[in-house]
Design a protein around this motif. Structure first.
Motif, PDB file in Angstrom:
ATOM      1  N   GLY A  16      40.241 -13.046  51.815  1.00 46.21           N
ATOM      2  CA  GLY A  16      41.587 -13.431  52.222  1.00 46.21           C
ATOM      3  C   GLY A  16      42.599 -12.557  51.522  1.00 46.21           C
ATOM      4  N   GLY A  17      43.807 -12.816  51.775  1.00 46.42           N
ATOM      5  CA  GLY A  17      44.254 -13.805  52.713  1.00 46.42           C
ATOM      6  C   GLY A  17      45.733 -13.591  52.967  1.00 46.42           C
ATOM      7  N   THR A  18      46.324 -14.537  53.634  1.00 50.76           N
ATOM      8  CA  THR A  18      47.739 -14.463  53.970  1.00 50.76           C
ATOM      9  C   THR A  18      48.399 -15.815  53.715  1.00 50.76           C
ATOM     10  OG1 THR A  18      47.375 -15.132  56.276  1.00 50.76           O
ATOM     11  CG2 THR A  18      47.296 -12.760  55.775  1.00 50.76           C
ATOM     12  N   ALA A  19      49.723 -15.817  53.651  1.00 51.34           N
ATOM     13  CA  ALA A  19      50.515 -17.041  53.513  1.00 51.34           C
ATOM     14  C   ALA A  19      51.815 -16.830  54.272  1.00 51.34           C
ATOM     15  CB  ALA A  19      50.785 -17.365  52.053  1.00 51.34           C
ATOM     16  N   GLU A  20      51.739 -16.994  55.601  1.00 51.79           N
ATOM     17  CA  GLU A  20      52.884 -16.741  56.473  1.00 51.79           C
ATOM     18  C   GLU A  20      53.633 -18.043  56.746  1.00 51.79           C
ATOM     19  OE1 GLU A  20      51.791 -13.931  59.835  1.00 51.79           O
ATOM     20  OE2 GLU A  20      49.802 -14.552  59.111  1.00 51.79           O
ATOM     21  N   GLU A  21      54.853 -18.121  56.237  1.00 59.29           N
ATOM     22  CA  GLU A  21      55.662 -19.323  56.389  1.00 59.29           C
ATOM     23  C   GLU A  21      56.047 -19.538  57.863  1.00 59.29           C
ATOM     24  OE1 GLU A  21      56.672 -21.303  53.881  1.00 59.29           O
ATOM     25  OE2 GLU A  21      56.251 -20.107  52.082  1.00 59.29           O
ATOM     26  N   ASP A  22      55.925 -20.796  58.308  1.00 58.43           N
ATOM     27  CA  ASP A  22      56.380 -21.220  59.634  1.00 58.43           C
ATOM     28  C   ASP A  22      55.752 -20.419  60.771  1.00 58.43           C
ATOM     29  OD1 ASP A  22      58.223 -23.190  58.587  1.00 58.43           O
ATOM     30  OD2 ASP A  22      59.453 -21.505  57.939  1.00 58.43           O
ATOM     31  N   ALA A  23      54.527 -19.962  60.569  1.00 55.74           N
ATOM     32  CA  ALA A  23      53.787 -19.242  61.617  1.00 55.74           C
ATOM     33  C   ALA A  23      52.746 -20.191  62.203  1.00 55.74           C
ATOM     34  CB  ALA A  23      53.118 -17.998  61.046  1.00 55.74           C
ATOM     35  N   TRP A  24      52.729 -20.297  63.535  1.00 54.22           N
ATOM     36  CA  TRP A  24      51.899 -21.301  64.199  1.00 54.22           C
ATOM     37  C   TRP A  24      50.657 -20.735  64.886  1.00 54.22           C
ATOM     38  CZ3 TRP A  24      52.511 -26.560  64.033  1.00 54.22           C
ATOM     39  CH2 TRP A  24      53.719 -27.041  63.505  1.00 54.22           C
ATOM     40  N   SER A  25      50.554 -19.446  65.009  1.00 55.14           N
ATOM     41  CA  SER A  25      49.451 -18.874  65.786  1.00 55.14           C
ATOM     42  C   SER A  25      48.101 -19.085  65.101  1.00 55.14           C
ATOM     43  CB  SER A  25      49.672 -17.370  65.988  1.00 55.14           C
ATOM     44  OG  SER A  25      48.530 -16.800  66.626  1.00 55.14           O
ATOM     45  N   LEU A  26      47.130 -19.529  65.893  1.00 57.34           N
ATOM     46  CA  LEU A  26      45.764 -19.691  65.397  1.00 57.34           C
ATOM     47  C   LEU A  26      44.861 -18.531  65.823  1.00 57.34           C
ATOM     48  CD1 LEU A  26      45.311 -23.526  66.024  1.00 57.34           C
ATOM     49  CD2 LEU A  26      45.394 -22.370  63.802  1.00 57.34           C
ATOM     50  N   GLU A  27      45.458 -17.530  66.455  1.00 51.04           N
ATOM     51  CA  GLU A  27      44.694 -16.364  66.880  1.00 51.04           C
ATOM     52  C   GLU A  27      44.618 -15.336  65.749  1.00 51.04           C
ATOM     53  OE1 GLU A  27      42.962 -15.751  69.698  1.00 51.04           O
ATOM     54  OE2 GLU A  27      43.379 -17.872  70.114  1.00 51.04           O
ATOM     55  N   PRO A  28      43.428 -14.872  65.390  1.00 52.39           N
ATOM     56  CA  PRO A  28      43.314 -13.843  64.348  1.00 52.39           C
ATOM     57  C   PRO A  28      44.019 -12.556  64.776  1.00 52.39           C
ATOM     58  CG  PRO A  28      41.180 -14.854  64.825  1.00 52.39           C
ATOM     59  CD  PRO A  28      42.108 -15.313  65.893  1.00 52.39           C
ATOM     60  N   ASP A  29      44.717 -11.949  63.864  1.00 51.48           N
ATOM     61  CA  ASP A  29      45.410 -10.679  64.094  1.00 51.48           C
ATOM     62  C   ASP A  29      44.517  -9.552  63.584  1.00 51.48           C
ATOM     63  OD1 ASP A  29      46.999  -8.357  63.730  1.00 51.48           O
ATOM     64  OD2 ASP A  29      48.818  -9.575  63.680  1.00 51.48           O
ATOM     65  N   PRO A  30      44.046  -8.661  64.460  1.00 49.99           N
ATOM     66  CA  PRO A  30      43.140  -7.591  64.021  1.00 49.99           C
ATOM     67  C   PRO A  30      43.726  -6.720  62.915  1.00 49.99           C
ATOM     68  CG  PRO A  30      43.160  -7.739  66.414  1.00 49.99           C
ATOM     69  CD  PRO A  30      44.262  -8.629  65.917  1.00 49.99           C
ATOM     70  N   ALA A  31      45.020  -6.419  62.994  1.00 50.75           N
ATOM     71  CA  ALA A  31      45.644  -5.583  61.966  1.00 50.75           C
ATOM     72  C   ALA A  31      45.665  -6.311  60.620  1.00 50.75           C
ATOM     73  CB  ALA A  31      47.063  -5.191  62.390  1.00 50.75           C
ATOM     74  N   VAL A  32      45.934  -7.593  60.648  1.00 51.98           N
ATOM     75  CA  VAL A  32      45.925  -8.386  59.419  1.00 51.98           C
ATOM     76  C   VAL A  32      44.516  -8.437  58.845  1.00 51.98           C
ATOM     77  CG1 VAL A  32      46.239 -10.712  58.478  1.00 51.98           C
ATOM     78  CG2 VAL A  32      47.941  -9.755  60.031  1.00 51.98           C
ATOM     79  N   ALA A  33      43.525  -8.609  59.712  1.00 51.04           N
ATOM     80  CA  ALA A  33      42.133  -8.648  59.261  1.00 51.04           C
ATOM     81  C   ALA A  33      41.738  -7.341  58.577  1.00 51.04           C
ATOM     82  CB  ALA A  33      41.212  -8.933  60.440  1.00 51.04           C
ATOM     83  N   GLU A  34      42.128  -6.223  59.168  1.00 46.72           N
ATOM     84  CA  GLU A  34      41.815  -4.916  58.568  1.00 46.72           C
ATOM     85  C   GLU A  34      42.471  -4.785  57.201  1.00 46.72           C
ATOM     86  OE1 GLU A  34      42.923  -1.843  61.244  1.00 46.72           O
ATOM     87  OE2 GLU A  34      41.544  -2.493  62.835  1.00 46.72           O
ATOM     88  N   ALA A  35      43.706  -5.249  57.085  1.00 48.30           N
ATOM     89  CA  ALA A  35      44.418  -5.159  55.814  1.00 48.30           C
ATOM     90  C   ALA A  35      43.751  -6.037  54.751  1.00 48.30           C
ATOM     91  CB  ALA A  35      45.886  -5.559  56.002  1.00 48.30           C
ATOM     92  N   ILE A  36      43.264  -7.208  55.148  1.00 49.03           N
ATOM     93  CA  ILE A  36      42.568  -8.091  54.209  1.00 49.03           C
ATOM     94  C   ILE A  36      41.321  -7.407  53.668  1.00 49.03           C
ATOM     95  CG2 ILE A  36      41.197 -10.215  54.055  1.00 49.03           C
ATOM     96  CD1 ILE A  36      43.246 -11.482  55.989  1.00 49.03           C
ATOM     97  N   VAL A  37      40.528  -6.846  54.554  1.00 50.70           N
ATOM     98  CA  VAL A  37      39.299  -6.162  54.124  1.00 50.70           C
ATOM     99  C   VAL A  37      39.644  -4.983  53.225  1.00 50.70           C
ATOM    100  CG1 VAL A  37      37.275  -4.870  54.891  1.00 50.70           C
ATOM    101  CG2 VAL A  37      38.000  -6.920  56.152  1.00 50.70           C
ATOM    102  N   ARG A  38      40.686  -4.248  53.571  1.00 52.72           N
ATOM    103  CA  ARG A  38      41.083  -3.084  52.776  1.00 52.72           C
ATOM    104  C   ARG A  38      41.507  -3.498  51.367  1.00 52.72           C
ATOM    105  NH1 ARG A  38      44.139  -1.228  56.290  1.00 52.72           N
ATOM    106  NH2 ARG A  38      46.134  -2.065  55.584  1.00 52.72           N
ATOM    107  N   ARG A  39      42.305  -4.566  51.253  1.00 55.75           N
ATOM    108  CA  ARG A  39      42.741  -5.026  49.932  1.00 55.75           C
ATOM    109  C   ARG A  39      41.560  -5.519  49.094  1.00 55.75           C
ATOM    110  NH1 ARG A  39      46.895  -7.534  52.995  1.00 55.75           N
ATOM    111  NH2 ARG A  39      46.038  -9.627  52.616  1.00 55.75           N
ATOM    112  N   CYS A  40      40.646  -6.237  49.729  1.00 51.33           N
ATOM    113  CA  CYS A  40      39.490  -6.752  48.994  1.00 51.33           C
ATOM    114  C   CYS A  40      38.552  -5.623  48.576  1.00 51.33           C
ATOM    115  CB  CYS A  40      38.743  -7.780  49.845  1.00 51.33           C
ATOM    116  SG  CYS A  40      39.662  -9.321  50.084  1.00 51.33           S
ATOM    117  N   ALA A  41      38.399  -4.618  49.430  1.00 54.80           N
ATOM    118  CA  ALA A  41      37.531  -3.477  49.098  1.00 54.80           C
ATOM    119  C   ALA A  41      38.119  -2.652  47.960  1.00 54.80           C
ATOM    120  CB  ALA A  41      37.317  -2.607  50.327  1.00 54.80           C
ATOM    121  N   ALA A  42      39.443  -2.685  47.825  1.00 56.75           N
ATOM    122  CA  ALA A  42      40.061  -1.982  46.697  1.00 56.75           C
ATOM    123  C   ALA A  42      39.691  -2.653  45.377  1.00 56.75           C
ATOM    124  CB  ALA A  42      41.577  -1.952  46.872  1.00 56.75           C
TER     125      ALA A  42
END
Length: 324
Positions: free
Chosen positions: A234-260
């Motif tokens: 993980g992860g993210t903490a987006e205030e007042d965001a309702w979408s339950l659909e995964p965002d591919p760009a966000v997913a890539e950024a999560i993996v990149r941060r964790c791999a660092a």
């Protein structure tokens, strides 16, 4: 002994109806049922598909107020999780070591330090990214823990039903405990409850055994929680965001941060994407409300990102409000 006087007529054969099947509702229902109270639990979704099922879930207070109460609830929950960790295969709870990054030892606070043996500064080998604290904390495998809670609840004699509630007036029981999380925004209604969106990526575990939590200079989170055969990233903490659909760009950024943080994560096969909406509120609402017809309503929601962390302590307080 109960402190309430039931109305003359109710439609449900129970003493207490708990509405909400996430970790807060399940744990509250367990505490009540194991005290001999006749409990019925209504959950909109099977427990495997609740918001709680998406959680990481590391014991540590996160995005929850009031702080003093949250710490007390967390410490009581820690006691329970330490007991449950003796049977990790059954309960999904184990004690795991890891690093709280960007944290100094003095930042932890005496409230927790006194209860966490082995708490120390992380070495540069353990956390090359900077300063951190090495700790041994409960780590909960939610896809295992939630069904275990449900079966513990049933073993205590409670009834678990899948049912969507459009109005709390449908809950015709002497005592109703409202554990609907984000659903309370419309159900109560309580506009103070709002979503904080969290996105996770689940990958194959390349052999990582310790967890890591980090916050970058830009405020972006990175965390890695090892479970059997997989890592939750993980992860993210987006205030007042309702979408339950995964965002591919966000997913890539999560993996990149964790791999660092943990280079072996780079290239790990992605197994699943998860999105959950944390039920945030300025303060947890844990409140007893007498109803005009003599019944009792207990509100128990707004735990933000700390539902797992405070579940047992909060459940015990809710049970006292409900039945004394």
């Amino acid at each position: 002994m109960f402190r309430y006087r039931p109305p003359m007529e109710t439609e449900l054969d129970c003493d207490v109806l708990v509405v909400g099947g996430g970790v807060i509702g399940l744990t509250t229902a367990v505490v009540l049922a194991e005290r001999g109270v006749r409990v019925r639990l209504w959950t909109r979704d099977p427990v495997e598909r609740t918001t709680s099922a998406v959680a990481g879930a590391l014991w540590w207070p996160y995005r929850i107020e009031p702080v003093a109460s949250a710490r007390a609830w967390a410490l009581r929950s820690l006691e329970v999780y330490e007991e449950l960790a003796a049977r990790p295969e059954a309960t999904g709870v184990r004690m795991a070591e890891g690093v709280l990054g960007e944290t100094a030892l003095e930042d932890v606070g005496a409230w927790a330090a006194a209860r966490l043996p082995g708490l120390r500064r992380a070495t540069s080998a353990e956390y090359p990214a900077g300063s951190g604290v090495w700790a041994r904390l409960p780590l909960v495998d939610m896809p295992a823990h939630l069904p275990w809670l449900r079966e513990r609840l049933r073993a205590a004699g409670a009834v678990v039903e899948t049912r969507t509630v459009a109005d709390l007036a449908e809950a015709r029981a002497p005592v109703v405990v409202n554990c609907t999380g984000l659903g309370a925004r419309e159900l109560v209604p309580d506009p103070a409850v709002r979503p904080v969106r969290g996105q996770l990526v689940v990958v194959e575990n390349p052999g990582i055994r310790t967890w890591t939590v980090s916050t970058g200079d830009d405020g972006a989170m990175a965390y890695c929680f090892p479970h059997r055969g997989r890592l939750v990233l993980g992860g993210t903490a987006e205030e007042d965001a309702w979408s339950l659909e995964p965002d591919p760009a966000v997913a890539e950024a999560i993996v990149r941060r964790c791999a660092a943080l943990r280079p072996e994560i780079a290239g790990a096969r992605v197994l699943e994407h998860r999105v959950g909406l944390r039920p945030a509120r300025d303060t947890v609402r844990l409140e007893r409300v007498p109803l005009p017809d003599g019944r009792l309503l207990v509100h128990h929601y707004g735990h933000g990102g700390a539902g797992v962390t405070v579940a047992w302590g909060c459940a015990e307080e809710a049970a006292r409000l409900a039945v004394g």
